[in-house]
Scaffold this motif. Structure first.
Motif, short mmCIF file in Angstrom:
data_model
loop_
_atom_site.label_atom_id
_atom_site.label_comp_id
_atom_site.label_asym_id
_atom_site.label_seq_id
_atom_site.Cartn_x
_atom_site.Cartn_y
_atom_site.Cartn_z
N PHE A 192 -4.09 3.59 4.04
CA PHE A 192 -2.66 3.10 5.32
C PHE A 192 -2.08 1.92 4.68
CE2 PHE A 192 -0.28 2.12 9.37
CZ PHE A 192 0.26 3.07 8.93
N LYS A 193 -3.08 0.64 4.50
CA LYS A 193 -2.63 -0.84 4.74
C LYS A 193 -2.44 -1.16 3.01
CE LYS A 193 -4.54 -3.97 6.27
NZ LYS A 193 -6.11 -5.18 7.83
N ALA A 194 -2.92 -0.41 2.16
CA ALA A 194 -2.82 -0.53 0.75
C ALA A 194 -1.41 0.16 0.54
CB ALA A 194 -3.94 0.97 -0.42
N ARG A 195 -0.74 1.07 1.49
CA ARG A 195 0.58 1.85 0.92
C ARG A 195 1.44 0.99 1.73
NH1 ARG A 195 0.41 8.42 2.35
NH2 ARG A 195 -0.92 9.05 0.61
N ILE A 196 1.53 -0.28 2.48
CA ILE A 196 2.17 -0.28 3.15
C ILE A 196 2.75 -1.53 2.06
CG2 ILE A 196 2.51 -2.67 5.16
CD1 ILE A 196 1.08 -0.62 7.05
N ILE A 197 1.61 -2.36 1.64
CA ILE A 197 1.01 -3.60 0.52
C ILE A 197 2.73 -3.44 -0.87
CG2 ILE A 197 0.08 -4.89 -1.08
CD1 ILE A 197 -1.91 -4.66 0.83
N LYS A 198 1.09 -1.82 -0.95
CA LYS A 198 2.56 -1.33 -2.28
C LYS A 198 4.02 -1.07 -1.73
CE LYS A 198 2.91 2.74 -5.18
NZ LYS A 198 2.44 3.72 -6.39
N ARG A 199 4.71 -1.12 -0.58
CA ARG A 199 6.77 -0.67 -0.33
C ARG A 199 6.40 -1.56 -0.23
NH1 ARG A 199 7.86 4.57 -0.34
NH2 ARG A 199 6.58 5.90 -0.44
N LEU A 200 5.72 -2.93 0.22
CA LEU A 200 6.22 -3.92 0.32
C LEU A 200 6.64 -4.85 -1.36
CD1 LEU A 200 3.94 -6.10 3.55
CD2 LEU A 200 6.76 -5.72 4.13
N MET A 201 5.59 -4.58 -2.08
CA MET A 201 5.47 -5.13 -2.76
C MET A 201 6.56 -4.33 -3.99
SD MET A 201 1.76 -5.52 -4.47
CE MET A 201 2.25 -5.79 -5.66
N MET A 202 7.48 -3.12 -3.38
CA MET A 202 8.37 -2.41 -3.89
C MET A 202 9.97 -2.72 -3.71
SD MET A 202 7.55 1.56 -4.40
CE MET A 202 5.84 1.70 -4.90
N VAL A 203 9.65 -3.94 -3.10
CA VAL A 203 11.53 -4.30 -2.00
C VAL A 203 12.09 -4.98 -2.98
CG1 VAL A 203 12.41 -5.61 0.00
CG2 VAL A 203 10.31 -4.14 0.42
#
Length: 226
Positions: A192-203
Motif C-alpha cells: 500500500f505504501k509502495a503504491r502511494i510512493i509510485k503515484r506521487l512519483m508519477m505526478v
C-alpha cells in the motif's frame, strides 16, 4: 489511578456514562483500581494488565502453565465488583482483566506449532476473544513502526513524518475494512505504501502507463468543458 489511569478518566469525561460503553485498553493504562472506578462511573472495560498491577491477586506461575498444553489458563473473580482477571498461555502468558466478560464460552483457534510443524487447535477463552475483537486501532496503529526506521537529527522532522505515516496507516486501515466488506483480498501495508510512493512519483509526468494516460485524458476534457 496513576498517570495512565488518570488519562483514561480524563478522556472519558466527554462520554455519557451509564450507556454501556465498552472501553478497551492495553497494559499501559489498565489496572484493577481503574476497572473498579470505571464501573462506578458507568463504564465497562476489558484490557491487558501488567502482573505488578494485580493488587495481591495470585495466579498460577508461568512455568506451570508452560508445562501444560497451549491454551491453558488460570483466573480469579472479584465477586463484589464482578471483575475477572485471567492468565492465558499461548506462546507466552497474557493476563487480561474485564468487568463484563468471563471465561466461557471457550472456542478453538489455529496456531502454528514449531515442534509439530503444523497448525494445531488451541482453546481460547471468551475474555481473550473479546479483547482481540475490540482492541481497535490503537494497537493496529503501532504497525507504523514496521516501516519507519529513519533516524532524524531534527526532532520536528520526526514529528512531521510521523504524522504522514499516521495518515497512511489510517488510510490503509480504512481500505482494509472496505475490502473485507467486499469479501476480497487486501494488499499488505508495505504494498500500500509502495503504491502511494509510485503515484506521487508519477505526478506531473505524462508517460506513466495506461491508467495515467487515461487520467490525463479525463483531466484535459474537464479543462475543455470549463
Amino acid at each position: 489511578m496513576g498517570i495512565s489511569g488518570d488519562i483514561v478518566i480524563r478522556l472519558l469525561e466527554t462520554v455519557p456514562p451509564h450507556k454501556i460503553h465498552k472501553i478497551y485498553m492495553d497494559n499501559l493504562f489498565s489496572s484493577y483500581n481503574l476497572a473498579v472506578a470505571l464501573k462506578d462511573n458507568g463504564f465497562i472495560m476489558s484490557g491487558i494488565i501488567r502482573s505488578n498491577r494485580l493488587l495481591g491477586c495470585h495466579l498460577v506461575d508461568d512455568k506451570i502453565l508452560k508445562k501444560k498444553k497451549r491454551g491453558s489458563l488460570d483466573y480469579k473473580v472479584d465477586s463484589n465488583n464482578n471483575i475477572i482477571i485471567c492468565k492465558w498461555f499461548d506462546n507466552k502468558s497474557v493476563i487480561t482483566i474485564s468487568s463484563f466478560m468471563g471465561i466461557n464460552p471457550t472456542s478453538r483457534t489455529k496456531r502454528w506449532s514449531v515442534s509439530e510443524k503444523s497448525f494445531i487447535n488451541v482453546e481460547i477463552p471468551a475474555i481473550i476473544q473479546d479483547y482481540n475483537a475490540g482492541m481497535g486501532g490503537v494497537n493496529l496503529h503501532m504497525l507504523i513502526e514496521l516501516y519507519s526506521d529513519i533516524k532524524w537529527k531534527r526532532f520536528y522532522m520526526r514529528i512531521f513524518f510521523h504524522l504522514l505515516d499516521s495518515c497512511v496507516m489510517n488510510s490503509w486501515l480504512l481500505y482494509r475494512c472496505h475490502i473485507k466488506q467486499k469479501d476480497d483480498k487486501y494488499i499488505s501495508l508495505l504494498s500500500f505504501k509502495a503504491r502511494i510512493i509510485k503515484r506521487l512519483m508519477m505526478v506531473g509526468k505524462e508517460n506513466y502507463g495506461k491508467e495515467g494516460k487515461h487520467n490525463l485524458k479525463i483531466e484535459k476534457k474537464r479543462k475543455e468543458i470549463e
